[in-house]
Design a protein around this motif. Structure first.
Motif, mmCIF file in Angstrom:
data_model
loop_
_atom_site.group_PDB
_atom_site.id
_atom_site.type_symbol
_atom_site.label_atom_id
_atom_site.label_comp_id
_atom_site.label_asym_id
_atom_site.label_seq_id
_atom_site.Cartn_x
_atom_site.Cartn_y
_atom_site.Cartn_z
ATOM 1 N N GLY A 180 7.234 -0.879 4.439
ATOM 2 C CA GLY A 180 6.652 -0.412 5.683
ATOM 3 C C GLY A 180 5.718 -1.460 6.268
ATOM 4 O O GLY A 180 6.068 -2.639 6.382
ATOM 5 N N ALA A 181 4.502 -1.046 6.593
ATOM 6 C CA ALA A 181 3.531 -1.964 7.201
ATOM 7 C C ALA A 181 2.730 -2.745 6.170
ATOM 8 O O ALA A 181 1.898 -3.575 6.546
ATOM 9 C CB ALA A 181 2.572 -1.180 8.097
ATOM 10 N N LEU A 182 2.988 -2.502 4.882
ATOM 11 C CA LEU A 182 2.205 -3.144 3.830
ATOM 12 C C LEU A 182 2.966 -4.301 3.194
ATOM 13 O O LEU A 182 4.192 -4.244 3.033
ATOM 14 C CB LEU A 182 1.822 -2.130 2.750
ATOM 15 N N THR A 200 -7.739 3.823 4.974
ATOM 16 C CA THR A 200 -6.485 3.588 5.690
ATOM 17 C C THR A 200 -6.318 2.100 5.959
ATOM 18 O O THR A 200 -7.248 1.441 6.442
ATOM 19 C CB THR A 200 -6.459 4.363 7.014
ATOM 20 N N LEU A 201 -5.150 1.576 5.643
ATOM 21 C CA LEU A 201 -4.805 0.176 5.900
ATOM 22 C C LEU A 201 -3.479 0.143 6.647
ATOM 23 O O LEU A 201 -2.485 0.693 6.157
ATOM 24 C CB LEU A 201 -4.696 -0.596 4.577
ATOM 25 N N ALA A 202 -3.462 -0.481 7.801
ATOM 26 C CA ALA A 202 -2.245 -0.582 8.614
ATOM 27 C C ALA A 202 -1.594 0.779 8.808
ATOM 28 O O ALA A 202 -0.376 0.935 8.690
ATOM 29 C CB ALA A 202 -1.260 -1.562 7.968
ATOM 30 N N GLY A 203 -2.413 1.790 9.090
ATOM 31 C CA GLY A 203 -1.907 3.129 9.326
ATOM 32 C C GLY A 203 -1.439 3.859 8.084
ATOM 33 O O GLY A 203 -0.812 4.924 8.199
ATOM 34 N N THR A 204 -1.750 3.330 6.913
ATOM 35 C CA THR A 204 -1.277 3.879 5.649
ATOM 36 C C THR A 204 -2.458 4.384 4.836
ATOM 37 O O THR A 204 -3.433 3.660 4.612
ATOM 38 C CB THR A 204 -0.533 2.796 4.847
ATOM 39 N N THR A 237 -7.748 -5.277 7.694
ATOM 40 C CA THR A 237 -6.445 -5.936 7.601
ATOM 41 C C THR A 237 -5.945 -6.140 6.171
ATOM 42 O O THR A 237 -4.763 -6.389 5.966
ATOM 43 C CB THR A 237 -6.479 -7.322 8.272
ATOM 44 N N ARG A 238 -6.807 -6.046 5.186
ATOM 45 C CA ARG A 238 -6.379 -6.365 3.818
ATOM 46 C C ARG A 238 -7.208 -5.625 2.783
ATOM 47 O O ARG A 238 -8.310 -5.119 3.065
ATOM 48 C CB ARG A 238 -6.482 -7.860 3.565
#
Length: 221
Positions: free
Chosen positions: A132-134, A7-11, A175-176
């Motif tokens: 989105g958040a990405l 999961t990255l940034a809630g994704t 974060t990345r």
């Protein structure tokens, strides 16, 4: 699906063993650093030659991933072509293969340092892209958050049957994610290199590509 889910940034994403990144909820496949036309470019520059089949092989492997995941959208994270001339000099069979891969799906070319600016092949050309958040970009930024990038061609080493083997690898932290180079004959940078150590957090992981995805702490890979 052969890969490492994270999961990255809630994704929720999957680092596939092939070296592609898959986003199931949005049906997006992301690859980086195809470097199509590398052999031709080296020939033009008078450098040591490579077997002239790297573009064909890269497109064939990409086609296999697309056949397995059937994404609606493909994002290429820059350095898709080894230089702008390589994009114009694709052989007719390779250009036809690329068109077939693009058919029926959205195709986004992110600009890289090897292929800045819009190029000839069909698709959308962008310096970067946020969904989105990405944020999809070619080169990682120090303060990146939810950032998906390429550029560095990270590689990691694992021992198998007493031998050290180097494999392209994803680097992932909170974060990345930095993608491995997808292209054939692209070389790579050890994940222990200081430039990557500065970008990634101490608890980052490396997901090695190959027959199966292998997850290791980045510091041990």
């Amino acid at each position: 699906m052969n890969g490492h889910a994270f999961t990255l940034a809630g994704t929720d994403l999957i680092a596939l063993a092939s070296g592609a990144l898959y986003w199931p909820a949005q049906d997006v496949l992301c690859v980086s650093d195809l470097h199509l036309g590398k052999a031709a470019r080296r020939g033009r520059l008078g450098q040591a030659t490579l077997p002239p089949y790297e573009t064909r092989d890269t497109l064939a492997r990409l086609g296999a991933v697309l056949g397995h995941t059937a994404p609606r959208t493909v994002i290429c994270l820059g350095d898709s072509f080894d230089d702008p001339e390589a994009a114009r000099e694709l052989s007719d069979p390779d250009a036809e293969t690329l068109r077939a891969l693009q058919n029926g799906r959205r195709w986004i070319w992110i600009e890289g340092n090897h292929d800045p600016g819009p190029l000839g092949p069909a698709g959308e050309h962008m310096p970067n892209l946020a969904i989105g958040a990405l944020r999809f970009t070619h080169n990682a930024t120090p303060q990146g958050s939810g950032e998906i990038s390429g550029h560095y061609h990270p590689k990691a080493t694992v021992r198998s049957k007493g031998r050290a083997m180097s494999r392209p690898a994803f680097l992932i932290d909170a974060t990345r994610v930095i993608l491995p180079a997808f292209g054939t004959y692209t070389g790579g940078l050890r994940c222990s290199d200081p430039v990557l150590a500065r970008l990634m957090s101490p608890d980052a992981i490396a997901v090695l590509t190959g027959a199966r995805a292998l997850c290791l702490p980045m510091g041990r890979a």
